[in-house]
Write a protein that holds these residues in place. Structure first.
Motif, PDB file in Angstrom:
ATOM      1  N   UNK A 128      13.283  49.748  82.265  1.00  0.00           N
ATOM      2  CA  UNK A 128      14.476  50.628  81.927  1.00  0.00           C
ATOM      3  C   UNK A 128      15.627  49.902  82.670  1.00  0.00           C
ATOM      4  N   UNK A 129      15.739  49.574  83.930  1.00  0.00           N
ATOM      5  CA  UNK A 129      16.757  48.806  84.516  1.00  0.00           C
ATOM      6  C   UNK A 129      17.195  47.694  83.887  1.00  0.00           C
ATOM      7  N   UNK A 130      16.442  46.829  83.704  1.00  0.00           N
ATOM      8  CA  UNK A 130      16.743  45.721  82.915  1.00  0.00           C
ATOM      9  C   UNK A 130      17.250  45.839  81.584  1.00  0.00           C
ATOM     10  N   UNK A 131      16.561  46.511  80.803  1.00  0.00           N
ATOM     11  CA  UNK A 131      17.071  46.802  79.617  1.00  0.00           C
ATOM     12  C   UNK A 131      18.742  47.561  79.484  1.00  0.00           C
ATOM     13  N   UNK A 132      18.936  48.404  80.539  1.00  0.00           N
ATOM     14  CA  UNK A 132      20.091  48.916  80.466  1.00  0.00           C
ATOM     15  C   UNK A 132      21.081  47.853  80.922  1.00  0.00           C
ATOM     16  N   UNK A 133      20.912  47.130  81.719  1.00  0.00           N
ATOM     17  CA  UNK A 133      21.848  46.073  82.352  1.00  0.00           C
ATOM     18  C   UNK A 133      22.190  45.053  81.148  1.00  0.00           C
ATOM     19  N   UNK A 134      21.108  44.696  80.398  1.00  0.00           N
ATOM     20  CA  UNK A 134      21.044  43.851  79.458  1.00  0.00           C
ATOM     21  C   UNK A 134      22.097  44.367  78.249  1.00  0.00           C
ATOM     22  N   UNK A 135      22.171  45.567  78.071  1.00  0.00           N
ATOM     23  CA  UNK A 135      22.668  46.446  76.900  1.00  0.00           C
ATOM     24  C   UNK A 135      24.287  46.516  77.537  1.00  0.00           C
TER      25      UNK A 135
END
Length: 373
Positions: A3-10
């Motif tokens: 979840x963390x990497x996905x939120x950072x990417x978005x």
């Protein structure tokens, strides 16, 4: 973990903004973790049941999903989210299956108690109060105790002809219902909701005063002296071992009249190799001159009565209400350690015993359905 990497990417607007986005995400996450820890520990768990918290969490997640639908432009992604939400809502609204073991089971009441989820159930003419699925106290519809164990203990104590008795862990009032008789009986229990429910559903005398307090704290602040102290304490199914430390036993001793006795009810499940019970016995022998561990089931050691007395000539009394014989319990004391306030690892070391105990209690008297909800 993803979840963390996905939120950072978005939230990244190009490679140069990745560091800023990552810092912001981790900052918000840390603040959320801190708030969650304090909120759960000091407010949510003490005042709400686990069922209520899980339902509320589900509603919040559904609300977040609905909010996401409002901002998503992709029709295919929106369709997938709608389908997922429909499945979740349908599963939540479907009738909940309850295993009743061929009986008609009713949940009369449910709320959060001091040590967990309290339920009042009725099945086959028997009302029970459970804590986190384990039975605390049961009565037949006419108000009679289920089983004779506490009647036998009351008969044993009554045979000593005592004037002042202290009961630490009155619970559902089983010992009084069993016929305990003395000029003065002082009752102490830590769970106000449990006492209230016992008076409402199990016939615990409405006029009976119960001091709502931790057992050890009561021993510290109360200066009364007693001829006999009965101890029946549990945090769910696990004893509060801090009460059974060397310092805890010293407090009990200080509240006894000359020649007084402490009787401790402990549950066990693994026979002679019961290290937690062995530790309690070994610690008690540091403080009390006479220590006699007894059991009514010598082949299983599923229930102990520990007699701790200041009388060097103390003899285990017989119950006047039963032919049941309480014989010496076989416990390997070499497995035990002396428990102190500085070193008392029993809460961790007794996890296996507690799980075995839960399995035994849930099959108690064949009423598995009561303890499986």
């Amino acid at each position: 973990a993803m979840i963390g990497p996905m939120v950072i990417r978005l939230n990244s607007r190009g490679e140069k903004a990745v560091g800023t986005a990552a810092g912001m995400v981790f900052a918000v996450s840390t603040i959320g973790s801190i708030l969650g820890a304090f909120l759960a520990g000091f407010y949510l768990l003490p005042y709400f049941s686990l069922t209520q918290l899980l339902n509320a969490t589900g509603l919040i997640l559904v609300a977040v999903g609905l909010g996401g639908l409002a901002v998503i432009k992709s029709k295919s992604l929106r369709a997938m989210m709608v389908l997922g939400l429909v499945v979740v809502i349908a599963a939540w609204l479907l009738p909940k299956y309850q295993y009743t073991d061929a009986y008609s089971l009713k949940i009369l009441h449910q709320e959060q108690g001091f040590y967990g989820d309290l339920k009042v159930t009725e099945i086959a003419g028997i009302k029970c109060i459970t804590v986190n699925g384990a039975t605390e106290s049961c009565r037949r519809t006419e108000g009679e105790l289920v089983g004779s164990y506490f009647k036998e203990i009351a008969g044993m104590i009554n045979g000593l002809d005592l004037k002042k008795i202290l009961v630490l862990g009155s619970g559902g009032g089983d010992l009084l219902k069993g016929g305990l008789n003395a000029e003065e009986v002082t009752l102490v229990d830590i769970d106000a909701q449990l006492v209230s429910l016992s008076k409402k559903y199990l016939g615990f005398d409405q006029n009976e005063q119960v001091y709502i307090d931790d057992a050890r704290h009561f021993l510290v602040k109360n200066e009364g002296k007693y001829d006999f102290i009965f101890v029946d304490l549990a945090k769910g199914v696990q004893p509060p071992y801090y009460v059974f430390s060397e310092e805890g036993f010293e407090l009990m001793k200080s509240r006894l009249n000359p020649g007084g006795t402490v009787l401790i009810h402990l549950l066990g499940t693994i026979g002679e190799k019961d290290a937690p019970v062995a530790s309690v016995i070994k610690t008690a022998k540091v403080i009390f001159p006479s220590v006699y561990p007894t059991t009514s089931s010598p082949d299983e050691n599923t229930s102990y009565l520990l007699h701790l007395s200041l009388d060097l000539n103390y003899k285990v009394p017989e119950s006047k209400k039963s032919d049941r014989i309480f014989s010496e319990a076989k416990v390997d004391e070499k497995l035990g350690i002396i428990l102190t306030d500085d070193f008392n690892p029993m809460d961790i070391n007794s996890i296996e015993k507690s799980m075995n105990l839960i399995r035994i209690i849930r099959n108690y008297a064949g009423l598995k359905g009561v303890f499986s909800i």
